[in-house]
Design an enzyme around this catalytic site. Structure first.
Site, PDB file in Angstrom:
ATOM      1  N   GLY A  36      33.384 -21.043  -0.062  1.00 29.04           N
ATOM      2  CA  GLY A  36      33.078 -20.374   1.285  1.00 29.04           C
ATOM      3  C   GLY A  36      34.428 -20.282   1.849  1.00 29.04           C
ATOM      4  N   HIS A  37      35.215 -21.105   1.883  1.00 33.11           N
ATOM      5  CA  HIS A  37      36.564 -21.101   2.691  1.00 33.11           C
ATOM      6  C   HIS A  37      37.339 -20.106   2.178  1.00 33.11           C
ATOM      7  CE1 HIS A  37      35.667 -25.670   3.155  1.00 33.11           C
ATOM      8  NE2 HIS A  37      35.747 -25.340   4.255  1.00 33.11           N
ATOM      9  N   GLY A 147      32.486 -19.356   8.995  1.00 31.60           N
ATOM     10  CA  GLY A 147      31.533 -19.091   8.278  1.00 31.60           C
ATOM     11  C   GLY A 147      30.043 -19.198   9.060  1.00 31.60           C
ATOM     12  N   ASP A 150      27.827 -22.471   9.656  1.00 33.71           N
ATOM     13  CA  ASP A 150      27.905 -23.164  11.124  1.00 33.71           C
ATOM     14  C   ASP A 150      27.546 -22.138  11.859  1.00 33.71           C
ATOM     15  OD1 ASP A 150      28.899 -26.045  10.210  1.00 33.71           O
ATOM     16  OD2 ASP A 150      30.165 -24.630   9.093  1.00 33.71           O
ATOM     17  N   GLN A 153      27.922 -23.192  15.620  1.00 28.95           N
ATOM     18  CA  GLN A 153      29.515 -23.249  16.016  1.00 28.95           C
ATOM     19  C   GLN A 153      30.035 -21.722  16.199  1.00 28.95           C
ATOM     20  OE1 GLN A 153      32.350 -25.980  13.822  1.00 28.95           O
ATOM     21  NE2 GLN A 153      32.801 -23.863  12.572  1.00 28.95           N
TER      22      GLN A 153
END
Ligand code: PAF
Length: 285
Positions: A36-37, A147, A150, A153
């Site tokens: 994902g990162h 992403g 979150d 966020q």
């Protein structure tokens, strides 16, 4: 890749003019990197001249009794992955760099921060927005990558960027999942085999909600009930929330508004808290 551990060395690295490296893309992380990162890093590499990644387990976004102490860390492996991806600068500050003695300034995005995850993690988003704003001020990126997992966020950061007229474009990229559907998260490593198996009910419930929406269901209660039925079949999971909210203000909505709805859930599997969502609309600013 240049690794900077202090603000002074980061400033030096960014001040040295690198020909043809004008546009800076920034990927803030807390490390223990996964695909994902890396999807964010790859997008930044495609869209910018220079990519900076930060790895900082930000203590101010963890409440008392949360998992700051057991948050997974592997800086060496992270650094080698980032080097392989062609990252230009890795910023890995210590707490004393980010929160020196006497630190008193906090960023609150009011109204969006007390809902969903914010209701069981008071102060969490204040910690996130404060550290992200500090990082934006230090790095001055043209684009910043987050992403969709979150989603709250990302929505809060979008609001902060808008409200403070920050010259940064927010890029929110899709959730990356394991083959079995579980959203990738650094915290997945903390799950036991049984908890991980049970946790699959979370993406399953969200797939069910998505399918219902695609079939024309607009009643939020029906969506929540379908998700609740799926998740509560797993005795190892405790539901924190299941919510259908408007993207614009994160308020509960009785009916799904296509293009402006976030369906999100958080569960606890043992001591580990997991979140996931499905989105109809875009988080942008
Ligand atoms: O999403 C995260 O990993 C963190 O909340 C962030 C954005 C790096 C801030 O500490």
């Amino acid at each position: 890749m240049k690794t900077c551990r202090t603000i002074a060395s980061l400033r030096r690295a960014l001040a040295a003019p690198i020909p043809g490296k004008g546009r800076v893309g920034f990927v803030p992380t807390m490390g223990y990197l996964h695909e994902g990162h890396l999807s964010l890093v790859r997008a930044s590499r495609r869209e910018n001249d220079l990519t900076v990644v930060s790895i900082y387990v930000n203590p101010s976004q963890f409440g008392p009794g949360e998992d700051l102490g057991r948050y997974p860390r592997d800086p060496r492996h992270d650094a080698s992955q980032l080097r392989r991806e062609g990252v230009d600068i890795l910023f890995m500050p210590a707490d004393a760099e980010m929160y020196p003695p006497g630190f008193r300034t906090w960023v609150d995005v009011t109204g969006l921060d007390g809902k969903l995850c914010g209701s069981s993690r008071p102060g969490h988003f204040r910690g996130v927005t404060t550290v992200v704003l500090k990082l934006f001020m230090l790095l001055k990126p043209q684009r910043a990558y987050f992403g969709q997992k979150d989603a709250q966020q990302a929505r809060i950061i979008a609001q902060m960027i808008r409200d403070l007229n920050l010259p940064v474009r927010l890029r929110v990229l899709p959730i990356v999942r394991d083959a079995d559907g579980l959203a990738l998260s650094s915290r997945n490593v903390l799950l036991s085999v049984e908890e991980r198996r049970a946790a699959l009910a979370l993406p399953k419930a969200l797939r069910r909600a998505r399918a219902l929406i695609e079939a024309g269901e607009r009643d939020s209660r029906a969506l929540r009930a379908a998700m609740m039925a799926e998740i509560s079949r797993q005795p190892l999971l405790a539901i924190d929330y299941i919510a259908v909210v408007r993207l614009e203000d994160l308020e509960e909505t009785a009916r799904v508004e296509p293009g402006n709805t976030l369906v999100a859930a958080a569960v606890r599997a043992g001591r580990t808290r997991l979140i996931d969502n499905t989105l109809s609309g875009e988080i942008e600013c």
